[in-house]
Design a protein around this motif. Structure first.
Motif, PDB file in Angstrom:
ATOM      1  N   VAL A   1       1.140  -1.072  -0.116  1.00  0.00           N
ATOM      2  CA  VAL A   1       0.003  -0.170  -0.445  1.00  0.00           C
ATOM      3  C   VAL A   1       1.099   1.272  -0.228  1.00  0.00           C
ATOM      4  N   VAL A   2       1.666   1.163   1.129  1.00  0.00           N
ATOM      5  CA  VAL A   2       2.719   2.448   1.166  1.00  0.00           C
ATOM      6  C   VAL A   2       3.262   2.523  -0.434  1.00  0.00           C
ATOM      7  N   ARG A   3       3.752   1.431  -0.914  1.00  0.00           N
ATOM      8  CA  ARG A   3       4.910   1.574  -2.373  1.00  0.00           C
ATOM      9  C   ARG A   3       3.570   2.243  -3.753  1.00  0.00           C
ATOM     10  N   ASN A   4       2.792   1.000  -3.834  1.00  0.00           N
ATOM     11  CA  ASN A   4       1.773   2.025  -4.178  1.00  0.00           C
ATOM     12  C   ASN A   4       1.351   3.558  -4.267  1.00  0.00           C
ATOM     13  N   ALA A   5       1.089   4.074  -2.975  1.00  0.00           N
ATOM     14  CA  ALA A   5       0.936   5.494  -2.368  1.00  0.00           C
ATOM     15  C   ALA A   5       1.897   6.566  -3.718  1.00  0.00           C
ATOM     16  N   ALA A   6       3.094   5.673  -3.681  1.00  0.00           N
ATOM     17  CA  ALA A   6       4.549   6.749  -3.914  1.00  0.00           C
ATOM     18  C   ALA A   6       4.074   6.891  -5.398  1.00  0.00           C
ATOM     19  N   HIS A   7       3.121   6.139  -6.336  1.00  0.00           N
ATOM     20  CA  HIS A   7       3.234   6.518  -7.247  1.00  0.00           C
ATOM     21  C   HIS A   7       4.174   6.578  -8.420  1.00  0.00           C
ATOM     22  N   ASN A   8       4.442   5.692  -7.846  1.00  0.00           N
ATOM     23  CA  ASN A   8       6.220   5.681  -9.086  1.00  0.00           C
ATOM     24  C   ASN A   8       6.437   4.313  -9.163  1.00  0.00           C
ATOM     25  N   ARG A   9       6.164   3.492 -10.095  1.00  0.00           N
ATOM     26  CA  ARG A   9       5.972   2.282 -10.801  1.00  0.00           C
ATOM     27  C   ARG A   9       7.898   2.012 -10.745  1.00  0.00           C
ATOM     28  N   THR A  10       8.718   3.040 -11.197  1.00  0.00           N
ATOM     29  CA  THR A  10      10.097   2.076 -10.981  1.00  0.00           C
ATOM     30  C   THR A  10      10.219   1.579  -9.685  1.00  0.00           C
ATOM     31  N   LEU A  11      10.037   2.272  -8.007  1.00  0.00           N
ATOM     32  CA  LEU A  11      10.513   1.719  -6.995  1.00  0.00           C
ATOM     33  C   LEU A  11       8.848   1.188  -6.678  1.00  0.00           C
ATOM     34  N   VAL A  12       8.493   0.411  -6.894  1.00  0.00           N
ATOM     35  CA  VAL A  12       6.911  -0.708  -7.527  1.00  0.00           C
ATOM     36  C   VAL A  12       8.192  -1.819  -8.069  1.00  0.00           C
ATOM     37  N   ASP A  13       8.667  -1.388  -8.608  1.00  0.00           N
ATOM     38  CA  ASP A  13       9.245  -2.885  -9.534  1.00  0.00           C
ATOM     39  C   ASP A  13      11.014  -2.928  -9.228  1.00  0.00           C
ATOM     40  N   VAL A  14      11.769  -1.836  -8.936  1.00  0.00           N
ATOM     41  CA  VAL A  14      12.527  -2.483  -8.232  1.00  0.00           C
ATOM     42  C   VAL A  14      12.370  -2.972  -6.653  1.00  0.00           C
ATOM     43  N   LEU A  15      11.808  -2.637  -6.150  1.00  0.00           N
ATOM     44  CA  LEU A  15      10.849  -3.247  -4.498  1.00  0.00           C
ATOM     45  C   LEU A  15      10.479  -4.672  -4.610  1.00  0.00           C
ATOM     46  N   ALA A  16       9.863  -4.643  -5.800  1.00  0.00           N
ATOM     47  CA  ALA A  16       9.620  -6.433  -5.978  1.00  0.00           C
ATOM     48  C   ALA A  16      10.656  -7.595  -5.991  1.00  0.00           C
ATOM     49  N   ARG A  17      11.458  -6.675  -6.971  1.00  0.00           N
ATOM     50  CA  ARG A  17      12.457  -6.965  -7.074  1.00  0.00           C
ATOM     51  C   ARG A  17      14.132  -7.820  -6.207  1.00  0.00           C
ATOM     52  N   LEU A  18      13.471  -7.182  -4.953  1.00  0.00           N
ATOM     53  CA  LEU A  18      14.402  -6.992  -3.910  1.00  0.00           C
ATOM     54  C   LEU A  18      13.289  -7.359  -3.080  1.00  0.00           C
ATOM     55  N   ASP A  19      12.757  -8.496  -2.580  1.00  0.00           N
ATOM     56  CA  ASP A  19      11.303  -8.793  -1.494  1.00  0.00           C
ATOM     57  C   ASP A  19      11.927 -10.333  -2.776  1.00  0.00           C
ATOM     58  N   ALA A  20      11.644 -10.303  -3.578  1.00  0.00           N
ATOM     59  CA  ALA A  20      11.686 -11.879  -3.827  1.00  0.00           C
ATOM     60  C   ALA A  20      13.127 -12.143  -4.064  1.00  0.00           C
ATOM     61  N   GLN A  21      14.863 -11.642  -3.945  1.00  0.00           N
ATOM     62  CA  GLN A  21      16.050 -11.800  -3.988  1.00  0.00           C
ATOM     63  C   GLN A  21      16.104 -11.978  -2.140  1.00  0.00           C
ATOM     64  N   ILE A  22      15.905 -11.385  -1.641  1.00  0.00           N
ATOM     65  CA  ILE A  22      15.658 -11.100   0.288  1.00  0.00           C
ATOM     66  C   ILE A  22      14.929 -12.581   0.992  1.00  0.00           C
ATOM     67  N   ARG A  23      13.397 -13.237   0.001  1.00  0.00           N
ATOM     68  CA  ARG A  23      12.720 -14.094   0.621  1.00  0.00           C
ATOM     69  C   ARG A  23      13.639 -14.977   0.490  1.00  0.00           C
ATOM     70  N   VAL A  24      14.413 -15.316  -0.460  1.00  0.00           N
ATOM     71  CA  VAL A  24      15.491 -16.516  -0.882  1.00  0.00           C
ATOM     72  C   VAL A  24      16.779 -15.965   0.036  1.00  0.00           C
ATOM     73  N   SER A  25      17.179 -15.556   0.111  1.00  0.00           N
ATOM     74  CA  SER A  25      18.456 -15.369   0.662  1.00  0.00           C
ATOM     75  C   SER A  25      18.124 -15.242   2.508  1.00  0.00           C
ATOM     76  N   ALA A  26      17.151 -15.044   2.965  1.00  0.00           N
ATOM     77  CA  ALA A  26      16.985 -14.380   4.242  1.00  0.00           C
ATOM     78  C   ALA A  26      15.304 -14.847   4.473  1.00  0.00           C
ATOM     79  N   PRO A  27      15.213 -15.856   4.655  1.00  0.00           N
ATOM     80  CA  PRO A  27      13.297 -16.070   4.244  1.00  0.00           C
ATOM     81  C   PRO A  27      12.649 -15.671   6.121  1.00  0.00           C
TER      82      PRO A  27
END
Length: 156
Positions: free
Chosen positions: A65-91
């Motif tokens: 919700v916070v990310r989407n409220a920033a109204h910046n698609r690039t931020l949302v995409d970068v954070l989604a990729r970081l989240d995916a990496q974190i889930r694998v490396s430090a779940p």
């Protein structure tokens, strides 16, 4: 890296959120309840009736919700990729016995403080509070990984 990018998203959300975003934030504040009651919606189960996995999913959806409220698609995409990496490396693992001393209620309270800063359009506070929140989460994840390593490889 996530803390830097997501704290920027919180600051942007404080400057750019719209009516729909505001409704999401107000819903969160109404439903999050007092400390120790991380139920995000009135009427949903709380306490022992509510699983940690469900609560963690609710907390994660708040970040979206916070990310989407920033109204910046690039931020949302970068954070989604970081989240995916974190889930694998430090779940996240279940809290009991993992080295994570922060109860979920403290995370809810942090979310509420960040939400209020965003709703007050205080970008500086929203950024600082999000940075602090994610720094604490990073410390908790490291504690979990260290704790898991100690259990897997006992010192003799």
């Amino acid at each position: 890296m996530r803390a830097v990018v997501e704290s920027s998203a919180a600051a942007a959300a404080a400057r750019k959120y719209g009516d729909v975003d505001l409704a999401h934030f107000e819903r969160y504040l109404r439903g999050a309840g007092p400390a120790g009651d991380p139920s995000p919606v009135p009427g949903e189960p709380v306490g022992e009736e509510r699983s940690e996995e469900l609560t963690r999913a609710d907390l994660n959806s708040w970040h979206e919700v916070v990310r989407n409220a920033a109204h910046n698609r690039t931020l949302v995409d970068v954070l989604a990729r970081l989240d995916a990496q974190i889930r694998v490396s430090a779940p996240w693992t279940l809290l009991s016995g993992t080295g994570d001393a922060r109860p979920l209620a403290s995370r809810v309270n942090e979310h509420m403080d960040i939400t209020r800063a965003i709703m007050d359009r205080d970008a500086s506070s929203a950024r600082a509070l999000m940075q602090q929140h994610l720094d604490r989460d990073q410390e908790a994840r490291i504690g979990q990984l260290v704790g898991a390593g100690r259990r897997a490889h006992p010192v003799i």
